[in-house]
Design an enzyme around this catalytic site. Structure first.
Site, PDB file in Angstrom:
ATOM      1  N   CYS A   1      57.365   2.779 -62.680  1.00  0.00           N
ATOM      2  CA  CYS A   1      58.589   2.985 -61.886  1.00  0.00           C
ATOM      3  C   CYS A   1      58.418   2.304 -60.524  1.00  0.00           C
ATOM      4  O   CYS A   1      59.346   1.659 -60.022  1.00  0.00           O
ATOM      5  CB  CYS A   1      58.878   4.471 -61.711  1.00  0.00           C
ATOM      6  SG  CYS A   1      58.746   5.439 -63.217  1.00  0.00           S
TER       7      CYS A   1
ATOM      8  N   CYS B   1      60.998   1.366 -70.995  1.00  0.00           N
ATOM      9  CA  CYS B   1      61.865   2.532 -70.799  1.00  0.00           C
ATOM     10  C   CYS B   1      63.335   2.137 -70.738  1.00  0.00           C
ATOM     11  O   CYS B   1      64.207   2.998 -70.801  1.00  0.00           O
ATOM     12  CB  CYS B   1      61.478   3.284 -69.523  1.00  0.00           C
ATOM     13  SG  CYS B   1      61.840   2.368 -68.020  1.00  0.00           S
TER      14      CYS B   1
HETATM   15 FE1  FES Z   1      61.244   3.724 -66.365  1.00  0.00          FE
HETATM   16 FE2  FES Z   1      60.915   5.361 -64.276  1.00  0.00          FE
HETATM   17  S1  FES Z   1      60.774   5.866 -66.409  1.00  0.00           S
HETATM   18  S2  FES Z   1      61.607   3.317 -64.259  1.00  0.00           S
END
Ligand code: FES
Length: 164
Positions: free
Chosen positions: A112, A39
Site C-alpha cells: 500500500c 489487490c
Molecule cells: Fe492494495 Fe492496500 S490492499 S493498496
C-alpha cells in the site's frame, strides 16, 4: 492480540478520519497513476510546482485513491510531506519514509505504501526533470505518454504505472 497491529490500525483510523489533500488537482503540473495487479487498487498523485528562492519545488500535492484505507493514510501523509521539496528530494523518498508516521507497515500492507511511492515516481517522471529550475512541459499528451519507466517492483506484488 497484537499491540503493534492495534496501534497501526489506530494510526490509520486517525489518518483517514481527516485525510489531507484528497481529490483531483485540476491545474496539476504532473500526474502519476499506479495500480497493483495483486489487490486491484489504484493510487493517483497530482503535483503542482512553484519557484522558491530560485528553486523549483512542490507547492502542493494531492491524491485520489481507489484503494484500501492504508493507501489513503499513506497518501494523505505523503502529500503533506512533499510540500517544499524539489523533484529530486521527492524522488529520493522511499515508501518507508512516506509512511513513517504510521510506523512499520504490516507485511500485508507494505505494498500500500509502495503504491504511493510508485504514484509519486510516475508523477515525477511525467512532469518534471531532476530539479532543474527550467519549467516542465505542460502538454497533457506528454504527461500521458510518459508513464512507462521506473515502477517499483518489490516482492510478490507488482506495482504498475497506468496510463490515464
Ligand atoms: Fe492494495 Fe492496500 S490492499 S493498496
Amino acid at each position: 492480540m497484537s499491540t503493534d497491529s492495534t496501534e497501526f490500525e489506530s494510526r490509520v483510523r486517525d489518518a483517514i478520519a481527516n485525510p489531507q489533500n484528497m481529490g483531483e488537482m485540476a491545474d496539476a503540473d504532473a500526474v502519476g497513476t499506479v495500480g497493483s495487479s495483486d489487490c486491484g487498487d489504484m493510487v493517483r498523485l497530482f503535483l503542482k510546482f512553484t519557484e522558491k528562492d530560485g528553486k523549483r519545488v512542490i507547492d502542493r500535492a494531492s491524491f485520489q485513491s481507489f484503494g484500501c484505507q492504508t493507501a489513503v493514510a499513506v497518501a494523505s501523509m505523503a502529500t503533506e510531506m512533499l510540500k517544499g521539496k524539489s523533484a529530486a528530494e521527492a524522488g529520493s523518498l522511499s515508501a518507508e519514509e512516506l509512511s513513517a508516521d504510521l510506523g512499520a507497515l504490516p507485511p500485508m500492507k507494505i505494498h500500500c505504501g509502495q503504491m504511493v511511492e510508485g504514484a509519486l515516481r510516475a508523477a515525477l517522471d511525467s512532469g518534471t526533470d531532476d530539479g532543474d529550475p527550467a519549467p516542465a512541459p505542460r502538454d497533457p499528451g506528454a504527461l500521458a505518454g510518459s508513464l512507462a519507466p521506473s515502477a517499483p517492483q518489490t516482492g510478490k506484488i507488482k506495482i504498475v504505472p497506468i496510463d490515464g
